[in-house]
Design a protein around this motif. Structure first.
Motif, PDB file in Angstrom:
ATOM      1  N   ALA A  42       0.827  -1.210   0.000  1.00  0.00           N
ATOM      2  CA  ALA A  42       0.000   0.000   0.000  1.00  0.00           C
ATOM      3  C   ALA A  42       0.863   1.264   0.000  1.00  0.00           C
ATOM      4  N   ASN A  43       2.104   1.161   0.463  1.00  0.00           N
ATOM      5  CA  ASN A  43       3.006   2.317   0.480  1.00  0.00           C
ATOM      6  C   ASN A  43       3.670   2.585  -0.862  1.00  0.00           C
ATOM      7  N   TRP A  44       3.605   1.637  -1.785  1.00  0.00           N
ATOM      8  CA  TRP A  44       4.349   1.771  -3.039  1.00  0.00           C
ATOM      9  C   TRP A  44       3.826   2.903  -3.919  1.00  0.00           C
ATOM     10  N   ASN A  45       2.568   3.289  -3.775  1.00  0.00           N
ATOM     11  CA  ASN A  45       2.042   4.417  -4.552  1.00  0.00           C
ATOM     12  C   ASN A  45       2.735   5.725  -4.193  1.00  0.00           C
ATOM     13  N   LYS A  46       3.407   5.755  -3.056  1.00  0.00           N
ATOM     14  CA  LYS A  46       4.089   6.969  -2.614  1.00  0.00           C
ATOM     15  C   LYS A  46       5.457   7.142  -3.257  1.00  0.00           C
ATOM     16  N   TRP A  47       5.971   6.082  -3.918  1.00  0.00           N
ATOM     17  CA  TRP A  47       7.321   6.202  -4.469  1.00  0.00           C
ATOM     18  C   TRP A  47       7.543   5.415  -5.761  1.00  0.00           C
ATOM     19  N   ALA A  48       6.881   4.306  -5.976  1.00  0.00           N
ATOM     20  CA  ALA A  48       7.139   3.456  -7.142  1.00  0.00           C
ATOM     21  C   ALA A  48       6.189   3.814  -8.271  1.00  0.00           C
ATOM     22  N   PHE A  49       6.361   4.996  -8.813  1.00  0.00           N
ATOM     23  CA  PHE A  49       5.423   5.508  -9.807  1.00  0.00           C
ATOM     24  C   PHE A  49       5.438   4.709 -11.103  1.00  0.00           C
ATOM     25  N   GLY A  50       6.539   4.060 -11.391  1.00  0.00           N
ATOM     26  CA  GLY A  50       6.628   3.294 -12.617  1.00  0.00           C
ATOM     27  C   GLY A  50       5.902   1.963 -12.566  1.00  0.00           C
ATOM     28  N   LEU A  51       5.499   1.520 -11.396  1.00  0.00           N
ATOM     29  CA  LEU A  51       4.817   0.235 -11.288  1.00  0.00           C
ATOM     30  C   LEU A  51       3.426   0.291 -11.898  1.00  0.00           C
ATOM     31  N   GLY A  52       2.949   1.440 -12.145  1.00  0.00           N
ATOM     32  CA  GLY A  52       1.604   1.610 -12.669  1.00  0.00           C
ATOM     33  C   GLY A  52       0.902   2.652 -11.826  1.00  0.00           C
ATOM     34  N   LYS A  53      -0.349   2.825 -12.086  1.00  0.00           N
ATOM     35  CA  LYS A  53      -1.114   3.811 -11.335  1.00  0.00           C
ATOM     36  C   LYS A  53      -2.047   3.086 -10.381  1.00  0.00           C
ATOM     37  N   SER A  54      -2.226   3.662  -9.231  1.00  0.00           N
ATOM     38  CA  SER A  54      -3.212   3.170  -8.285  1.00  0.00           C
ATOM     39  C   SER A  54      -3.019   1.715  -7.894  1.00  0.00           C
ATOM     40  N   LEU A  55      -1.828   1.365  -7.449  1.00  0.00           N
ATOM     41  CA  LEU A  55      -1.613   0.018  -6.922  1.00  0.00           C
ATOM     42  C   LEU A  55      -2.576  -0.165  -5.765  1.00  0.00           C
ATOM     43  N   ARG A  56      -3.350  -1.243  -5.832  1.00  0.00           N
ATOM     44  CA  ARG A  56      -4.382  -1.448  -4.818  1.00  0.00           C
ATOM     45  C   ARG A  56      -4.680  -2.931  -4.649  1.00  0.00           C
ATOM     46  N   ARG A  57      -5.258  -3.241  -3.507  1.00  0.00           N
ATOM     47  CA  ARG A  57      -5.640  -4.612  -3.214  1.00  0.00           C
ATOM     48  C   ARG A  57      -6.941  -4.919  -3.940  1.00  0.00           C
ATOM     49  N   SER A  58      -7.028  -6.127  -4.461  1.00  0.00           N
ATOM     50  CA  SER A  58      -8.270  -6.598  -5.069  1.00  0.00           C
ATOM     51  C   SER A  58      -8.596  -7.949  -4.444  1.00  0.00           C
ATOM     52  N   ASP A  59      -9.675  -8.547  -4.875  1.00  0.00           N
ATOM     53  CA  ASP A  59     -10.060  -9.853  -4.327  1.00  0.00           C
ATOM     54  C   ASP A  59      -8.974 -10.891  -4.547  1.00  0.00           C
ATOM     55  N   GLY A  60      -8.263 -10.784  -5.658  1.00  0.00           N
ATOM     56  CA  GLY A  60      -7.262 -11.788  -5.990  1.00  0.00           C
ATOM     57  C   GLY A  60      -5.844 -11.421  -5.629  1.00  0.00           C
ATOM     58  N   GLY A  61      -5.600 -10.290  -5.025  1.00  0.00           N
ATOM     59  CA  GLY A  61      -4.239  -9.870  -4.693  1.00  0.00           C
ATOM     60  C   GLY A  61      -4.062  -8.382  -4.931  1.00  0.00           C
ATOM     61  N   TRP A  62      -2.960  -8.006  -5.564  1.00  0.00           N
ATOM     62  CA  TRP A  62      -2.659  -6.604  -5.839  1.00  0.00           C
ATOM     63  C   TRP A  62      -2.745  -6.360  -7.337  1.00  0.00           C
ATOM     64  N   ILE A  63      -3.312  -5.205  -7.706  1.00  0.00           N
ATOM     65  CA  ILE A  63      -3.437  -4.833  -9.112  1.00  0.00           C
ATOM     66  C   ILE A  63      -3.035  -3.370  -9.281  1.00  0.00           C
ATOM     67  N   ALA A  64      -2.712  -2.998 -10.508  1.00  0.00           N
ATOM     68  CA  ALA A  64      -2.371  -1.606 -10.832  1.00  0.00           C
ATOM     69  C   ALA A  64      -2.794  -1.332 -12.264  1.00  0.00           C
ATOM     70  N   ASP A  65      -3.129  -0.096 -12.539  1.00  0.00           N
ATOM     71  CA  ASP A  65      -3.459   0.326 -13.895  1.00  0.00           C
ATOM     72  C   ASP A  65      -2.174   0.731 -14.595  1.00  0.00           C
ATOM     73  N   SER A  66      -2.066   0.395 -15.874  1.00  0.00           N
ATOM     74  CA  SER A  66      -0.911   0.821 -16.662  1.00  0.00           C
ATOM     75  C   SER A  66      -1.403   1.228 -18.043  1.00  0.00           C
TER      76      SER A  66
END
Length: 167
Positions: free
Chosen positions: A63-87
């Motif tokens: 949940a802290n990665w949105n504060k620094w890992a901008f290249g991982l995608g946008k809006s890293l967030r928890r979902s029913d199946g794990g973690w997802i991000a928009d790219s």
């Protein structure tokens, strides 16, 4: 430029059903991505003037990665199946290594195509602070220019993490 394009060894594999935080399969992914020959890689690092324990506690929580890992995608967030991000290329799934005592922060990015990008990352003690090491693999067919741009992007994220945690 999307961080997911960072040229960390691509593995063509079926979609992973479970995205729980675990180490299962990460070593196999690393081995599979390497085949019989090694792949060009570059290890980028940043020294952080904060205790290992504090930095690890921050990094081990995705949940802290949105504060620094901008290249991982946008809006890293928890979902029913794990973690997802928009790219730019669609929805990414991200698997993180389980909490451990060794500072291993490996993660695997699963692209919409099902291709997996294994990203080895380690936090190590360095004096009274620590150092974060990020290994960037070069995917087949990636130009020097693209690979260098990916490395620059990763280094900016690492430097941003340092700035955030040293405030």
């Amino acid at each position: 430029m999307a961080f997911l394009l960072l040229t960390a060894g691509v593995i063509s594999a079926p979609t992973i059903g479970s995205l729980r935080r675990n180490n299962t399969g990460m070593k196999a992914q690393a081995t599979a991505s390497q085949g019989k020959a090694t792949i060009e890689s570059r290890t980028l690092s940043v020294r952080i003037d904060q205790p290992f324990a504090r930095v690890y506690e921050f990094l081990v929580d995705p949940a802290n990665w949105n504060k620094w890992a901008f290249g991982l995608g946008k809006s890293l967030r928890r979902s029913d199946g794990g973690w997802i991000a928009d790219s730019d290329g669609g929805m990414l799934k991200v698997r993180f290594t389980a909490r451990n005592q060794y500072g291993v922060l490996d993660h695997t990015v699963i692209r919409p195509s099902g291709a997996q990008v294994y990203v080895p990352m380690r936090l190590i003690t360095n004096g009274s602070g620590c150092e974060l090491l990020f290994t960037l693999f070069r995917e087949p067919g990636v130009t020097d220019e693209h690979y260098n741009a990916d490395a620059d992007f990763v280094q900016r994220d690492l430097n941003g993490l340092k700035e955030l945690l040293e405030k």
